[in-house]
Design a protein around this motif. Structure first.
Motif, PDB file in Angstrom:
ATOM      1  N   LEU A 184      10.351   4.592  -9.788  1.00  0.00           N
ATOM      2  CA  LEU A 184       9.481   5.757  -9.682  1.00  0.00           C
ATOM      3  C   LEU A 184       9.464   6.222  -8.240  1.00  0.00           C
ATOM      4  O   LEU A 184       9.808   5.459  -7.332  1.00  0.00           O
ATOM      5  CB  LEU A 184       8.039   5.381 -10.054  1.00  0.00           C
ATOM      6  N   GLU A 185       9.014   7.438  -8.023  1.00  0.00           N
ATOM      7  CA  GLU A 185       8.695   7.871  -6.668  1.00  0.00           C
ATOM      8  C   GLU A 185       7.196   8.102  -6.632  1.00  0.00           C
ATOM      9  O   GLU A 185       6.662   8.905  -7.389  1.00  0.00           O
ATOM     10  CB  GLU A 185       9.447   9.133  -6.276  1.00  0.00           C
ATOM     11  N   TRP A 186       6.513   7.358  -5.775  1.00  0.00           N
ATOM     12  CA  TRP A 186       5.066   7.425  -5.619  1.00  0.00           C
ATOM     13  C   TRP A 186       4.775   8.217  -4.359  1.00  0.00           C
ATOM     14  O   TRP A 186       5.384   7.979  -3.316  1.00  0.00           O
ATOM     15  CB  TRP A 186       4.510   6.008  -5.513  1.00  0.00           C
ATOM     16  N   GLN A 187       3.852   9.179  -4.471  1.00  0.00           N
ATOM     17  CA  GLN A 187       3.536  10.050  -3.342  1.00  0.00           C
ATOM     18  C   GLN A 187       2.055   9.973  -3.009  1.00  0.00           C
ATOM     19  O   GLN A 187       1.207  10.014  -3.906  1.00  0.00           O
ATOM     20  CB  GLN A 187       3.862  11.504  -3.686  1.00  0.00           C
ATOM     21  N   LEU A 229       4.677  -0.921  -8.879  1.00  0.00           N
ATOM     22  CA  LEU A 229       3.782   0.135  -8.392  1.00  0.00           C
ATOM     23  C   LEU A 229       2.318  -0.307  -8.318  1.00  0.00           C
ATOM     24  O   LEU A 229       1.667  -0.055  -7.293  1.00  0.00           O
ATOM     25  CB  LEU A 229       3.923   1.411  -9.215  1.00  0.00           C
ATOM     26  N   GLU A 258       9.982   8.088 -14.300  1.00  0.00           N
ATOM     27  CA  GLU A 258      11.007   7.164 -13.840  1.00  0.00           C
ATOM     28  C   GLU A 258      12.343   7.874 -13.700  1.00  0.00           C
ATOM     29  O   GLU A 258      12.737   8.666 -14.547  1.00  0.00           O
ATOM     30  CB  GLU A 258      11.113   5.994 -14.819  1.00  0.00           C
ATOM     31  N   HIS A 318       2.848  10.029  -9.101  1.00  0.00           N
ATOM     32  CA  HIS A 318       4.177   9.444  -9.256  1.00  0.00           C
ATOM     33  C   HIS A 318       4.936  10.231 -10.307  1.00  0.00           C
ATOM     34  O   HIS A 318       4.380  10.661 -11.307  1.00  0.00           O
ATOM     35  CB  HIS A 318       4.149   7.936  -9.542  1.00  0.00           C
ATOM     36  N   GLU A 363       0.339   0.016  -4.832  1.00  0.00           N
ATOM     37  CA  GLU A 363      -0.837   0.885  -4.769  1.00  0.00           C
ATOM     38  C   GLU A 363      -2.078   0.106  -4.341  1.00  0.00           C
ATOM     39  O   GLU A 363      -2.840   0.572  -3.493  1.00  0.00           O
ATOM     40  CB  GLU A 363      -1.057   1.554  -6.120  1.00  0.00           C
ATOM     41  N   SER A 382      -3.146  10.062  -5.813  1.00  0.00           N
ATOM     42  CA  SER A 382      -1.710   9.838  -5.659  1.00  0.00           C
ATOM     43  C   SER A 382      -0.976  10.523  -6.806  1.00  0.00           C
ATOM     44  O   SER A 382      -1.598  11.035  -7.736  1.00  0.00           O
ATOM     45  CB  SER A 382      -1.393   8.333  -5.654  1.00  0.00           C
ATOM     46  N   GLN A 396       9.853   4.898  -3.071  1.00  0.00           N
ATOM     47  CA  GLN A 396      10.609   4.634  -4.286  1.00  0.00           C
ATOM     48  C   GLN A 396      10.398   3.168  -4.639  1.00  0.00           C
ATOM     49  O   GLN A 396      10.622   2.288  -3.795  1.00  0.00           O
ATOM     50  CB  GLN A 396      12.082   4.961  -4.083  1.00  0.00           C
TER      51      GLN A 396
END
Length: 145
Positions: free
Chosen positions: A78-81, A26, A53, A50, A30, A48, A20
């Protein structure tokens, strides 16, 4: 219909990492991760995701840099995966990179054991559902049309 005797994928174990992070940070997070891990997925890298928001909520208990808050506060983030097969020192370096680039004192980072599917190259190429076997959809990047 696919030939069940010839599965078109293999499974690969690793970690799904969710971070998060405020949107402005971000790109920095990244870039730090990509310096440690190319985030490869078959013939692709820098893979990836995301989510749009959302709102992260928390209450500061006052033990860190921030004063205690009586009520819950909210921060847009954001949630980045990502998915990684990194282990040991390589995984430690990746997590250190996130901590270094992240603006929070205590970044929210979740590591979830996961498996991903990887295609077997050359199988199912004539499938009419594949984007290259039909008129380009709007989501297909211009470089792949």
């Amino acid at each position: 219909m696919p030939d069940e005797a010839q599965p078109r994928h293999d499974l690969e174990a690793g970690l799904r990492i969710l971070v998060q992070v405020p949107a402005e940070a971000l790109p920095r997070v990244e870039s730090a991760v990509l310096a440690c891990d190319p985030l490869a997925h078959g013939d692709y890298d820098r893979v990836s995701f995301h989510a749009a928001e959302g709102v992260q909520r928390f209450r500061s208990c006052g033990g860190g840099r921030n004063a205690a808050t009586a009520d819950t506060v909210a921060v847009d983030c954001l949630e980045w995966q990502i998915f990684t097969t990194a282990q040991g020192e390589a995984l430690d370096a990746l997590i250190r990179a996130i901590y270094h680039a992240h603006p929070y004192e205590e970044p929210v980072i979740h590591l979830v054991p996961a498996q991903r599917c990887r295609h077997r190259r050359g199988m199912d190429e004539d499938n009419p559902n594949r984007f290259w076997n039909r008129a380009p959809a709007a989501w297909v990047p211009p470089a792949h049309r």
